[in-house]
Design an enzyme around this catalytic site. Structure first.
Site, PDB file in Angstrom:
ATOM      1  N   ARG A 171       0.836  -1.206   0.000  1.00 26.22           N
ATOM      2  CA  ARG A 171       0.000   0.000   0.000  1.00 26.22           C
ATOM      3  C   ARG A 171       0.875   1.262   0.000  1.00 26.22           C
ATOM      4  NH1 ARG A 171      -5.340  -0.113   1.976  1.00 26.22           N
ATOM      5  NH2 ARG A 171      -5.044   1.805   3.153  1.00 26.22           N
ATOM      6  N   ARG A 175       9.791   6.464  -2.551  1.00 27.06           N
ATOM      7  CA  ARG A 175      10.041   7.404  -3.650  1.00 27.06           C
ATOM      8  C   ARG A 175      11.466   7.948  -3.595  1.00 27.06           C
ATOM      9  NH1 ARG A 175       4.909  10.220  -2.234  1.00 27.06           N
ATOM     10  NH2 ARG A 175       3.252   8.933  -3.135  1.00 27.06           N
ATOM     11  N   ARG A 247      -9.233  -6.152  13.522  1.00 24.11           N
ATOM     12  CA  ARG A 247      -8.632  -5.235  14.479  1.00 24.11           C
ATOM     13  C   ARG A 247      -9.619  -4.092  14.708  1.00 24.11           C
ATOM     14  NH1 ARG A 247      -4.657  -6.669  17.556  1.00 24.11           N
ATOM     15  NH2 ARG A 247      -3.466  -4.715  17.474  1.00 24.11           N
ATOM     16  N   ARG A 277      -0.609   6.429  16.035  1.00 20.57           N
ATOM     17  CA  ARG A 277      -0.512   7.766  15.435  1.00 20.57           C
ATOM     18  C   ARG A 277      -1.366   8.756  16.214  1.00 20.57           C
ATOM     19  NH1 ARG A 277      -3.530   6.275   9.627  1.00 20.57           N
ATOM     20  NH2 ARG A 277      -5.406   5.422  10.553  1.00 20.57           N
ATOM     21  N   GLU A 298      -4.337   7.240  18.709  1.00 21.25           N
ATOM     22  CA  GLU A 298      -5.015   6.075  18.131  1.00 21.25           C
ATOM     23  C   GLU A 298      -4.323   4.787  18.578  1.00 21.25           C
ATOM     24  OE1 GLU A 298      -5.820   6.717  13.968  1.00 21.25           O
ATOM     25  OE2 GLU A 298      -5.700   4.581  13.552  1.00 21.25           O
ATOM     26  N   TYR A 346      -9.816  -5.473   2.839  1.00 22.77           N
ATOM     27  CA  TYR A 346      -9.201  -4.219   3.298  1.00 22.77           C
ATOM     28  C   TYR A 346      -9.337  -3.193   2.175  1.00 22.77           C
ATOM     29  CZ  TYR A 346      -5.226  -1.526   5.411  1.00 22.77           C
ATOM     30  OH  TYR A 346      -4.407  -0.577   5.985  1.00 22.77           O
ATOM     31  N   ASP A 348     -10.306   0.668   0.655  1.00 23.86           N
ATOM     32  CA  ASP A 348     -10.463   2.093   0.940  1.00 23.86           C
ATOM     33  C   ASP A 348     -11.842   2.557   0.458  1.00 23.86           C
ATOM     34  OD1 ASP A 348      -7.953   2.344   2.076  1.00 23.86           O
ATOM     35  OD2 ASP A 348      -6.977   2.710   0.156  1.00 23.86           O
TER      36      ASP A 348
HETATM   37  N1  UDP Z   1       2.847   1.214   8.215  1.00 25.06           N
HETATM   38  C1  UDP Z   1       3.966   1.262   9.018  1.00 25.06           C
HETATM   39  N2  UDP Z   1       4.422   2.467   9.459  1.00 25.06           N
HETATM   40  C2  UDP Z   1       3.805   3.633   9.155  1.00 25.06           C
HETATM   41  C3  UDP Z   1       2.636   3.599   8.318  1.00 25.06           C
HETATM   42  C4  UDP Z   1       2.196   2.368   7.881  1.00 25.06           C
HETATM   43  O1  UDP Z   1       4.540   0.226   9.358  1.00 25.06           O
HETATM   44  O2  UDP Z   1       4.270   4.692   9.606  1.00 25.06           O
HETATM   45  C5  UDP Z   1       2.380  -0.123   7.749  1.00 25.06           C
HETATM   46  C6  UDP Z   1       1.358  -0.717   8.712  1.00 25.06           C
HETATM   47  O3  UDP Z   1       1.535  -2.114   8.751  1.00 25.06           O
HETATM   48  C7  UDP Z   1       0.055  -0.365   8.046  1.00 25.06           C
HETATM   49  C8  UDP Z   1       0.404  -0.473   6.567  1.00 25.06           C
HETATM   50  O4  UDP Z   1       1.748  -0.010   6.494  1.00 25.06           O
HETATM   51  O5  UDP Z   1      -0.983  -1.235   8.404  1.00 25.06           O
HETATM   52  C9  UDP Z   1      -0.497   0.312   5.641  1.00 25.06           C
HETATM   53  O6  UDP Z   1      -0.475   1.670   6.015  1.00 25.06           O
HETATM   54  P1  UDP Z   1      -1.679   2.669   5.722  1.00 25.06           P
HETATM   55  O7  UDP Z   1      -1.237   4.023   6.102  1.00 25.06           O
HETATM   56  O8  UDP Z   1      -2.142   2.417   4.319  1.00 25.06           O
HETATM   57  O9  UDP Z   1      -2.776   2.141   6.747  1.00 25.06           O
HETATM   58  P2  UDP Z   1      -4.244   2.682   7.108  1.00 25.06           P
HETATM   59  O10 UDP Z   1      -4.290   4.154   6.832  1.00 25.06           O
HETATM   60  O11 UDP Z   1      -5.185   1.856   6.285  1.00 25.06           O
HETATM   61  O12 UDP Z   1      -4.323   2.382   8.568  1.00 25.06           O
END
Ligand code: UDP
Length: 370
Positions: A171, A175, A247, A277, A298, A346, A348
């Site tokens: 996901r 870059r 979860r 976060r 969170e 999963y 969006d």
């Molecule tokens: N992830 C991570 N560190 C970060 C952000 C994301 O390890 O700082 C991993 C984590 O396993 C997460 C996945 O990347 O579930 C996908 O991130 P995304 O931001 O797409 O998750 P969402 O917004 O759906 O919670």
């Protein structure tokens, strides 16, 4: 024909509207006191800030039809999600980009130098990454993986990253330039008046009636020609094949004056910090001004029966159980399963809407062919 739709998130609302446009009558129930499912937004009573009650939702898509669809139900303002990550008391840019690499390795690499450097960091013994950890080690190497993904992922999923599918990491891009837009999609934005007003507009049709605070009971089945179920797939079958793992998220809400963290989303990579976060919601509406602020820590946790499911875990064991439910679902000719929970995927928001539009079309074609 009359339809019952169970669940009034994006999936339920979009299917309702598509069917209503064709002249069918639709009754939607939801067990919560509001529409919108986990996309529900409301203004915080004390500050007037638009609150994403079930966590941040940023609209991003490459699907032009979906983008037009949501824009026809309310104004979207430009919004780019620029996420930071705090690791070991230092602030970095996400997703991993040239700035992150240069900050982290204390360097000033050009794009091609960084690409070569990261290639060397990667574990080239891994041919086909079989899980999240291998995917990370192969493409970014141990140091970046340990800092940004290992701890966060353990907190988010409650599991060793070795046990998670590589697809979760896919996901996120890496870059080799300074583009720090979290998403790579062509269309991105935030609804000016929140998601609830978008969903209200979708539901605003004479053939649709909505009843909130209504728990579904199977006694209702006989009263309708067809049911669309957007609740948990395993719940429909009374968990006969076992429970699918989800979860849940818990949010600790706080108030402050001014600006708390200077950004909408800051991730915390360290495993020692219990939350994943912090999101500060007024930054999701940068066109508004508010003296006060609200922010949310969170926490991710296993989803118990009484909790709200957010993420399908989809481990190997879940996939075995899922296949059994999918086989049962095929036999339920009177029921269509849809949405993140109804299909245990999963997705969006944009993918959810795309799925809802496709399912509606299939249903309409099926009915019209009779
Ligand atoms: N992830 C991570 N560190 C970060 C952000 C994301 O390890 O700082 C991993 C984590 O396993 C997460 C996945 O990347 O579930 C996908 O991130 P995304 O931001 O797409 O998750 P969402 O917004 O759906 O919670």
């Amino acid at each position: 024909m009359n339809f019952l739709i169970v669940g009034c998130g994006f999936t339920g609302a979009v299917i309702a509207r598509e069917l209503a446009e064709k002249g069918f009558s639709i009754f939607i129930i939801d067990q919560r006191h509001h529409i919108g499912g986990n996309c529900y937004t409301e203004r915080d009573h004390q500050t007037g800030i638009m609150e994403h009650v079930y966590g941040p939702h940023i609209f991003h898509t490459d699907d032009e039809q979906v983008w037009k669809y949501v824009n026809s139900h309310g104004k979207f303002k430009p919004f780019i999600n620029r996420v930071k990550s705090i690791v070991n008391n230092k602030v970095y840019s996400l997703p991993i980009n040239l700035h992150t690499i240069n900050q982290f390795f204390n360097a000033s690499f050009s794009p091609s130098e960084a690409r070569k450097f990261i290639e060397k960091q990667g574990d080239n013994h891994i041919d086909e990454p079989k899980n999240f950890e291998e995917q990370a080690l192969k493409f970014i190497g141990k140091d970046l993986y340990d800092a940004f993904f290992k701890g966060y992922t353990k907190k988010q999923w409650g599991l060793e990253p070795k046990l998670l599918p590589a697809s979760i990491l896919k996901r996120l891009p890496v870059r080799f330039n300074y583009d720090d837009n979290y998403f790579s999609h062509k269309y991105q934005g935030m609804p000016e008046n929140g998601y609830t007003s978008i969903i209200e507009s979708i539901l605003n049709h004479k053939n649709i009636s909505v009843e909130l605070n209504q728990i579904f009971s199977k006694d209702l089945i006989d009263e309708y020609d067809h049911i669309i179920w957007t609740g948990k797939l395993d719940q429909w079958f009374d968990y006969s094949e076992g429970k699918l793992n989800y979860r849940t998220l818990k949010f600790e809400k706080n108030y402050a004056q001014g600006d708390y963290q200077g950004n909408a989303v800051i991730n915390y990579g360290d495993e020692t910090i219990p939350y994943t976060r912090i999101s500060e919601h007024k930054h999701f509406s940068p066109w508004e001004t508010h003296e006060k602020t609200i922010y949310f820590k969170e926490y991710s946790a296993d989803c118990k029966d009484e909790d709200i499911p957010y993420y399908p875990v989809r481990l190997a064991d879940d996939k075995i159980v899922l296949d059994k439910y999918l086989a049962l679902a095929k036999l339920e000719k009177k029921v269509t399963f849809a949405g993140r929970l109804g299909t245990y995927s999963y997705m969006d928001m944009d993918v959810t809407i795309r799925q809802a539009l496709d399912i509606s079309k299939e249903l309409i074609d099926r009915v019209e062919s009779f």
